[in-house]
Write a protein that holds these residues in place. Structure first.
Motif, mmCIF file in Angstrom:
data_model
loop_
_atom_site.group_PDB
_atom_site.id
_atom_site.type_symbol
_atom_site.label_atom_id
_atom_site.label_comp_id
_atom_site.label_asym_id
_atom_site.label_seq_id
_atom_site.Cartn_x
_atom_site.Cartn_y
_atom_site.Cartn_z
ATOM 1 N N PHE A 115 1.619 7.131 -0.588
ATOM 2 C CA PHE A 115 0.232 6.668 -0.491
ATOM 3 C C PHE A 115 -0.297 6.341 -1.885
ATOM 4 O O PHE A 115 -0.038 7.083 -2.844
ATOM 5 C CB PHE A 115 -0.651 7.750 0.127
ATOM 6 C CG PHE A 115 -0.219 8.192 1.494
ATOM 7 C CD1 PHE A 115 -0.506 7.435 2.614
ATOM 8 C CD2 PHE A 115 0.508 9.366 1.659
ATOM 9 C CE1 PHE A 115 -0.093 7.846 3.879
ATOM 10 C CE2 PHE A 115 0.919 9.790 2.913
ATOM 11 C CZ PHE A 115 0.621 9.022 4.028
ATOM 12 N N PRO A 147 -3.858 -0.829 5.537
ATOM 13 C CA PRO A 147 -4.707 -0.613 6.717
ATOM 14 C C PRO A 147 -5.925 -1.536 6.642
ATOM 15 O O PRO A 147 -6.430 -1.827 5.551
ATOM 16 C CB PRO A 147 -5.114 0.861 6.597
ATOM 17 C CG PRO A 147 -4.045 1.480 5.749
ATOM 18 C CD PRO A 147 -3.667 0.406 4.769
ATOM 19 N N PHE A 192 1.535 3.126 1.698
ATOM 20 C CA PHE A 192 0.201 2.763 2.180
ATOM 21 C C PHE A 192 -0.785 2.589 1.026
ATOM 22 O O PHE A 192 -0.955 3.491 0.197
ATOM 23 C CB PHE A 192 -0.326 3.836 3.132
ATOM 24 C CG PHE A 192 0.335 3.825 4.480
ATOM 25 C CD1 PHE A 192 -0.251 3.175 5.551
ATOM 26 C CD2 PHE A 192 1.566 4.442 4.671
ATOM 27 C CE1 PHE A 192 0.363 3.140 6.794
ATOM 28 C CE2 PHE A 192 2.190 4.419 5.912
ATOM 29 C CZ PHE A 192 1.591 3.767 6.973
ATOM 30 N N THR A 230 -4.157 2.990 0.377
ATOM 31 C CA THR A 230 -5.198 3.719 1.105
ATOM 32 C C THR A 230 -6.612 3.303 0.758
ATOM 33 O O THR A 230 -7.534 3.575 1.526
ATOM 34 C CB THR A 230 -5.086 5.230 0.835
ATOM 35 O OG1 THR A 230 -5.469 5.499 -0.535
ATOM 36 C CG2 THR A 230 -3.687 5.744 1.101
ATOM 37 N N SER A 244 -4.692 5.391 7.616
ATOM 38 C CA SER A 244 -3.274 5.656 7.372
ATOM 39 C C SER A 244 -2.783 6.790 8.261
ATOM 40 O O SER A 244 -1.688 6.727 8.838
ATOM 41 C CB SER A 244 -3.042 6.003 5.897
ATOM 42 O OG SER A 244 -3.405 4.932 5.046
#
Length: 295
Positions: free
Chosen positions: A11, A201, A262, A264, A271
């Motif tokens: 992340f 995302p 990811f 974030t 996530s």
């Protein structure tokens, strides 16, 4: 082709600009820490503009979570002495993984410094620290906005690997075919390091469009039109975004992607929901059992 190694899950965070932002980052990191990721990465502002903030966040994440931290380092705007100083700081903190990037020149800064390319930064890290750091670099399935042509982008990645990079993380994308075609191009150039897809995302339509225009990530027409149709309905955008990105991740994993990274934007919720829908912990556990039996 099913991936036969444990999936690497990571992340990315960025240094916040306010106390409220710092609290939010900590809360997000604690929530994502429960997913037992392989590492958190922390961005490094253009020309090192967030250098101290990046180091502070690295220290905070080391203190508050169980997850290894991989700070970004960019070379544009730096000289050798400045970069060596940053590397020494990270060694003193016990950091073992670095994300090495070219970076961008901040507006108003006249000189790019001694280094023009990420491959030069990777070479410097190896010269100064040997094999101490695991080095990740950037890859661009839809090609860097400044790349002269598609092959030049692949060859740039090859130069970074020849300089000593261990793995790569891609810019985000929403078309899985772009990633798989990119891997085929890399294979033709004898590039076989793990290339982990970057996952974004979808939280806000306008922010996604702004980010994508800046970094060259394509928003497919079908996705653009659906998000546009939701207008200001933020909750519908997020729920639809979870569905889209969940299916994207499924395609990537089934196709053999070595992990997921990811972006974030310092928020954990989306996530987490995507990973929970994937049942990622069960998936990783099964792969670790496979590796144990195989070895």
């Amino acid at each position: 082709m099913k991936n036969q190694s444990p999936l690497v899950i990571s992340f990315e965070f960025y240094p916040p600009k306010s106390r409220e932002g710092a609290v939010n980052l900590q809360q997000s990191a604690l929530a994502l820490d429960a997913m037992t990721p392989d590492f958190f990465s922390v961005t490094f502002g253009a020309g090192g503009s967030t250098r101290e903030g990046t180091i502070d966040i690295v220290k905070t994440l080391q203190e508050k979570t169980r997850t290894a931290v991989a700070p970004h380092i960019s070379c544009i705007g730096f000289n050798r002495e400045g970069l060596v100083s940053v590397l020494r700081q990270y060694k003193s903190l016990g950091v073992k993984r670095i994300v090495a990037l070219r970076g961008d020149l901040p507006s108003g800064m006249g000189s790019i410094g001694e280094f023009k390319y990420a491959s030069e930064l990777v070479k410097l890290i190896r010269e100064e620290t040997g094999d101490y750091f695991h080095i990740e670099v950037a890859a661009y399935p839809e090609y860097h906005p400044q790349a002269k042509h598609a092959l030049s982008d692949v060859l740039n990645l090859k130069r970074k690997i020849e300089a000593g990079a261990n793995g790569a993380i891609t810019q985000y994308f929403f078309n899985p075919d772009a990633y798989f075609y990119f891997l085929e191009e890399c294979a033709r150039e004898q590039i076989f390091i793990p290339i982990v897809p970057g996952i974004m995302p979808i939280m806000h339509f306008s922010k996604l469009m702004r980010f994508s225009e800046t970094c060259g990530a394509e928003i497919p027409r079908w996705l653009y039109k659906r998000l546009e149709a939701y207008g200001d309905d933020v909750e519908s955008i997020r729920q639809y975004g979870i569905e889209v990105v969940h299916h994207l991740c499924q395609r990537l994993i089934v196709g053999g992607a070595p992990g997921l990274h990811f972006y974030t934007l310092n928020h954990a919720e989306l996530s987490l929901q995507i990973l929970q829908q994937l049942d990622i912990n069960s998936m990783r556990m099964n792969e670790k059992v496979y590796e144990a039996i195989k070895n």
